[in-house]
Motif scaffolding. Structure first.
Motif, PDB file in Angstrom:
ATOM      1  N   PHE A   1       0.841  -1.201   0.000  1.00 19.08           N
ATOM      2  CA  PHE A   1       0.000   0.000   0.000  1.00 19.08           C
ATOM      3  C   PHE A   1       0.869   1.241   0.000  1.00 19.08           C
ATOM      4  O   PHE A   1       1.820   1.345   0.771  1.00 19.08           O
ATOM      5  CB  PHE A   1      -0.913   0.028   1.238  1.00 19.08           C
ATOM      6  CG  PHE A   1      -1.887  -1.104   1.272  1.00 19.08           C
ATOM      7  CD1 PHE A   1      -2.990  -1.131   0.407  1.00 19.08           C
ATOM      8  CD2 PHE A   1      -1.733  -2.157   2.164  1.00 19.08           C
ATOM      9  CE1 PHE A   1      -3.870  -2.169   0.447  1.00 19.08           C
ATOM     10  CE2 PHE A   1      -2.631  -3.189   2.201  1.00 19.08           C
ATOM     11  CZ  PHE A   1      -3.708  -3.206   1.343  1.00 19.08           C
ATOM     12  N   THR A   2       0.505   2.186  -0.861  1.00 17.43           N
ATOM     13  CA  THR A   2       1.253   3.463  -0.899  1.00 17.43           C
ATOM     14  C   THR A   2       0.247   4.622  -0.907  1.00 17.43           C
ATOM     15  O   THR A   2      -0.890   4.472  -1.360  1.00 17.43           O
ATOM     16  CB  THR A   2       2.136   3.572  -2.152  1.00 17.43           C
ATOM     17  OG1 THR A   2       1.300   3.483  -3.305  1.00 17.43           O
ATOM     18  CG2 THR A   2       3.185   2.484  -2.183  1.00 17.43           C
ATOM     19  N   THR A   3       0.694   5.764  -0.437  1.00 17.71           N
ATOM     20  CA  THR A   3      -0.154   6.976  -0.463  1.00 17.71           C
ATOM     21  C   THR A   3       0.413   7.929  -1.507  1.00 17.71           C
ATOM     22  O   THR A   3       1.630   8.014  -1.690  1.00 17.71           O
ATOM     23  CB  THR A   3      -0.159   7.680   0.906  1.00 17.71           C
ATOM     24  OG1 THR A   3       1.166   7.979   1.286  1.00 17.71           O
ATOM     25  CG2 THR A   3      -0.800   6.805   1.966  1.00 17.71           C
ATOM     26  N   PRO A   4      -0.454   8.639  -2.162  1.00 18.33           N
ATOM     27  CA  PRO A   4       0.031   9.594  -3.163  1.00 18.33           C
ATOM     28  C   PRO A   4       0.813  10.733  -2.489  1.00 18.33           C
ATOM     29  O   PRO A   4       0.686  10.975  -1.287  1.00 18.33           O
ATOM     30  CB  PRO A   4      -1.255  10.145  -3.800  1.00 18.33           C
ATOM     31  CG  PRO A   4      -2.372   9.306  -3.309  1.00 18.33           C
ATOM     32  CD  PRO A   4      -1.899   8.555  -2.112  1.00 18.33           C
ATOM     33  N   GLU A   5       1.559  11.438  -3.291  1.00 23.24           N
ATOM     34  CA  GLU A   5       2.335  12.554  -2.744  1.00 23.24           C
ATOM     35  C   GLU A   5       1.388  13.632  -2.234  1.00 23.24           C
ATOM     36  O   GLU A   5       0.328  13.869  -2.802  1.00 23.24           O
ATOM     37  CB  GLU A   5       3.228  13.149  -3.840  1.00 23.24           C
ATOM     38  CG  GLU A   5       4.398  12.260  -4.200  1.00 23.24           C
ATOM     39  CD  GLU A   5       5.314  12.958  -5.200  1.00 23.24           C
ATOM     40  OE1 GLU A   5       5.474  14.184  -5.124  1.00 23.24           O
ATOM     41  OE2 GLU A   5       5.840  12.240  -6.056  1.00 23.24           O
ATOM     42  N   ASN A   6       1.767  14.304  -1.167  1.00 20.76           N
ATOM     43  CA  ASN A   6       1.009  15.397  -0.526  1.00 20.76           C
ATOM     44  C   ASN A   6      -0.402  14.970  -0.129  1.00 20.76           C
ATOM     45  O   ASN A   6      -1.302  15.795  -0.051  1.00 20.76           O
ATOM     46  CB  ASN A   6       0.922  16.625  -1.452  1.00 20.76           C
ATOM     47  CG  ASN A   6       2.280  17.175  -1.787  1.00 20.76           C
ATOM     48  OD1 ASN A   6       3.185  17.155  -0.961  1.00 20.76           O
ATOM     49  ND2 ASN A   6       2.436  17.660  -2.999  1.00 20.76           N
ATOM     50  N   TYR A   7      -0.593  13.698   0.117  1.00 18.72           N
ATOM     51  CA  TYR A   7      -1.926  13.202   0.461  1.00 18.72           C
ATOM     52  C   TYR A   7      -2.414  13.817   1.767  1.00 18.72           C
ATOM     53  O   TYR A   7      -3.528  14.300   1.855  1.00 18.72           O
ATOM     54  CB  TYR A   7      -1.907  11.660   0.576  1.00 18.72           C
ATOM     55  CG  TYR A   7      -3.211  11.085   1.051  1.00 18.72           C
ATOM     56  CD1 TYR A   7      -4.287  10.970   0.179  1.00 18.72           C
ATOM     57  CD2 TYR A   7      -3.385  10.672   2.377  1.00 18.72           C
ATOM     58  CE1 TYR A   7      -5.489  10.445   0.610  1.00 18.72           C
ATOM     59  CE2 TYR A   7      -4.582  10.153   2.814  1.00 18.72           C
ATOM     60  CZ  TYR A   7      -5.635  10.044   1.925  1.00 18.72           C
ATOM     61  OH  TYR A   7      -6.832   9.541   2.352  1.00 18.72           O
ATOM     62  N   PHE A   8      -1.579  13.805   2.768  1.00 22.09           N
ATOM     63  CA  PHE A   8      -1.996  14.282   4.077  1.00 22.09           C
ATOM     64  C   PHE A   8      -2.091  15.821   4.131  1.00 22.09           C
ATOM     65  O   PHE A   8      -2.908  16.362   4.865  1.00 22.09           O
ATOM     66  CB  PHE A   8      -1.050  13.742   5.160  1.00 22.09           C
ATOM     67  CG  PHE A   8      -1.175  12.262   5.330  1.00 22.09           C
ATOM     68  CD1 PHE A   8      -2.286  11.710   5.970  1.00 22.09           C
ATOM     69  CD2 PHE A   8      -0.202  11.402   4.842  1.00 22.09           C
ATOM     70  CE1 PHE A   8      -2.406  10.345   6.123  1.00 22.09           C
ATOM     71  CE2 PHE A   8      -0.326  10.038   4.990  1.00 22.09           C
ATOM     72  CZ  PHE A   8      -1.420   9.499   5.626  1.00 22.09           C
TER      73      PHE A   8
ATOM     74  N   LEU B   1      -5.447  16.589   2.364  1.00 22.64           N
ATOM     75  CA  LEU B   1      -6.588  15.830   2.864  1.00 22.64           C
ATOM     76  C   LEU B   1      -7.673  16.749   3.427  1.00 22.64           C
ATOM     77  O   LEU B   1      -8.860  16.567   3.147  1.00 22.64           O
ATOM     78  CB  LEU B   1      -6.124  14.826   3.936  1.00 22.64           C
ATOM     79  CG  LEU B   1      -7.221  13.938   4.518  1.00 22.64           C
ATOM     80  CD1 LEU B   1      -7.824  13.067   3.428  1.00 22.64           C
ATOM     81  CD2 LEU B   1      -6.651  13.083   5.642  1.00 22.64           C
TER      82      LEU B   1
END
Length: 160
Positions: free
Chosen positions: A10-17, A20
């Motif tokens: 599992f990975t999160t996209p860049e600048n996700y947080f 958000l």
């Protein structure tokens, strides 16, 4: 971090947080708008933009009224006479506010006439009328008061 961690896939996209909060607020706002507005969103009546130009022209191009400022020559002359009358009254009251200038000019004219008289004429007049000097019984204090009340500082200074 620890090198022994197993990747889960599992990975999160860049600048996700960081983005958000903005994404959540946009979704909430979109849901509120769709609850208030109809399902189709905002609509305009059929043919609105085709009739818009014609409606604007009808409202702005109404019959123009021409109001003449000078309907008759009598009104022209009456307003000119009122203007002259008001100007004359204003000038009259303006001159009343400055009476000192007239007195000063009159004093200058009187003083100039006295300077123009030759001394010999004055001496001849005194001798012809046999005028004599009379010593009045006046105190020095009364003389000082008379001089201070009837002469200006420039008159006193020029007499020295």
């Amino acid at each position: 971090m620890d090198e022994n961690l197993i990747e889960t896939g599992f990975t999160t996209p860049e600048n996700y947080f960081s983005e958000l909060t903005n994404n959540i607020q946009a979704r909430v706002l979109s849901e509120r708008i769709s609850a208030v507005a109809p399902n189709d969103g905002y609509t305009v009546p059929d043919g609105y933009f085709e009739q818009l130009r014609m409606n604007i022209e009808l409202r702005t191009l109404k019959e123009r009224k021409v109001i003449r400022l000078w309907r008759s020559s009598l009104l022209k002359y009456a307003s000119a006479a009122c203007f002259i009358l008001l100007s004359a009254v204003g000038f009259y009251f303006y001159e009343l506010q400055q009476p000192d200038k007239k007195i000063v000019y009159r004093d200058f004219a009187t003083e100039q006439l006295l300077y123009d008289i030759d001394e010999q004429i004055i001496i001849d007049h005194i001798e012809a009328n046999d005028l004599q000097q009379i010593n009045p019984a006046v105190t020095e204090g009364a003389l000082e008061n008379y001089i201070l009340n009837n002469y200006t500082q420039t008159d006193i200074a020029s007499g020295l």
